[in-house]
Design a protein around this motif. Structure first.
Motif: not given
Length: 94
Positions: A27-30, A63-72
């Motif tokens: 995901i990060l590479k994409y 992903l949330k560890n990198m950005n805690p505002w992400i909603v899953s």
């Protein structure tokens, strides 16, 4: 920024295995390859499989560890399908 929400389906990416770390890296590479800023990622939707949503090391957790505002969120169709299958396994229909 114009203040409008943009929903983007990036595409399908082939991964070497189904491990959470592999998927997160893909995901990060994409995003990097397509000049998509990680800071703009606010939501993550998945099928709800353990690899995707595991509390300790799932993709959404990483992903949330990198950005805690992400909603899953979990796909409603997958959630309904899982519920129906579980119900049918536990109840005699005929």
């Amino acid at each position: 920024m114009n203040g409008k929400l943009k929903i983007l389906f990036g595409g399908n990416v082939k991964v070497s295995d189904g491990k959470a770390n592999t998927i997160t890296v893909a995901i990060l590479k994409y995003m990097t390859e397509h000049n998509i800023s990680f800071d703009n990622l606010i939501g993550f939707a998945s099928d709800g499989a353990n690899t995707m949503v595991a509390r300790l090391n799932g993709v959404s957790t990483q992903l949330k560890n990198m950005n805690p505002w992400i909603v899953s969120v979990q796909c409603a169709a997958h959630k309904l399908s899982f519920g129906c299958c579980t119900w049918c396994k536990n109840h005699a229909i005929f």
